[in-house]
Write a protein that holds these residues in place. Sequence first.
Motif, PDB file in Angstrom:
ATOM      1  N   HIS A 129       0.810  -1.230   0.000  1.00  0.00           N
ATOM      2  CA  HIS A 129       0.000   0.000   0.000  1.00  0.00           C
ATOM      3  C   HIS A 129       0.842   1.278   0.000  1.00  0.00           C
ATOM      4  O   HIS A 129       0.816   2.037  -0.961  1.00  0.00           O
ATOM      5  N   SER A 155      -4.945  -6.032  -6.434  1.00  0.00           N
ATOM      6  CA  SER A 155      -5.358  -6.385  -5.078  1.00  0.00           C
ATOM      7  C   SER A 155      -5.496  -7.903  -5.009  1.00  0.00           C
ATOM      8  O   SER A 155      -4.701  -8.631  -5.610  1.00  0.00           O
ATOM      9  N   HIS A 159      -8.697  -9.336   0.159  1.00  0.00           N
ATOM     10  CA  HIS A 159      -9.131  -8.056   0.737  1.00  0.00           C
ATOM     11  C   HIS A 159     -10.420  -8.246   1.543  1.00  0.00           C
ATOM     12  O   HIS A 159     -10.664  -7.549   2.510  1.00  0.00           O
ATOM     13  N   LYS A 185      -4.259  -5.618   1.081  1.00  0.00           N
ATOM     14  CA  LYS A 185      -5.031  -5.787  -0.156  1.00  0.00           C
ATOM     15  C   LYS A 185      -6.342  -4.998  -0.106  1.00  0.00           C
ATOM     16  O   LYS A 185      -6.809  -4.484  -1.127  1.00  0.00           O
ATOM     17  N   ASN A 188      -5.518  -1.513  -1.005  1.00  0.00           N
ATOM     18  CA  ASN A 188      -5.453  -1.309  -2.462  1.00  0.00           C
ATOM     19  C   ASN A 188      -6.826  -0.948  -3.032  1.00  0.00           C
ATOM     20  O   ASN A 188      -6.947  -0.073  -3.888  1.00  0.00           O
ATOM     21  N   SER A 208      -9.070  -1.577  -9.429  1.00  0.00           N
ATOM     22  CA  SER A 208      -8.392  -2.583  -8.593  1.00  0.00           C
ATOM     23  C   SER A 208      -8.896  -3.949  -9.036  1.00  0.00           C
ATOM     24  O   SER A 208      -9.969  -4.060  -9.635  1.00  0.00           O
TER      25      SER A 208
END
Length: 298
Positions: A129, A155, A159, A185, A188, A208
């Motif tokens: 990040h 990503s 996430h 993630k 992101n 993303s």
Amino acid sequence: MQTIRNFFRPSWSSAQRLEDKTVVITGANTGIGKETAIDLAKRGARIIMACRDMEKAQAAVKEVIESSSNENVVCMKLDLADSKSIREFAENINREEPKLNILINNAGVMVCPYGKTADGFEMQIGVNHFGHFLLTYLLLDLIKKSTPARIINVSSMAHSWGSINLEDINSEKSYDKRGAYSQSKLANVLFTRSLAKRLEGTGVTTYSLHPGVVQTDLWRHLSGPQQLVMKIVSPFTKNSTQGAQTSIYCAVEPTLEKESGGYYSDCAPADCSAAGKNDETAQKLWELSCQLLSITWE
């Protein structure tokens, strides 16, 4: 459901050309980064492979040139775990390149033992990040001058298991390597959303994506039992070429020109987690990132 639908969708392909376009790809010397470089080089773009290990990078450049028959491929040193290196890289790009049409923030570290970057960030949030946040900030003026332009953040579906711990972003109180990876993630996805809002009307769009479960070097930190599980599921995973497709899709698909801030998987729009759509968290993360990196980015 989206995943199942995407599984039965015919595979995406596009004859889109990228002559006169310049592309920067971080972590382009292996895995999906390298495959992305090969594909975009075949489309005629100038490719700048931003890599930490210059020896591996030079070998990768050769491979990309041979595979694509495009000589306009170079590598430049970039260590995302060191803001000094990021600033030097950006300075070189801003000085030497007349334009930058596509930035692919692809490099990453995954479930590694606890470590810190040169700037004191936990390694996963630091590279995945903060490093890309700073890089994007430093290259943004050039990107804006090169419109239409795109910024792509790689990503992961991981996430959706993450949360942003604003009070302990660097996992100093307690460290869970999978939790820290998922947090990075998610960062992101949130960064992509925030960036899209700030870039509205500029001609720069952001995306993303989840590349799929890809067999890459990122697995090297998994424990013995986890490696075994990955071997068992490997028939259902993607190789690097397949894993690169959604990055390529976000970089070249013409229908995405008016889309910005979204999340993609299997070369199609996908649902990100509720946390990935939380604009309040996104704003707080943005402010914290600026504060920790000592930058002012309105």
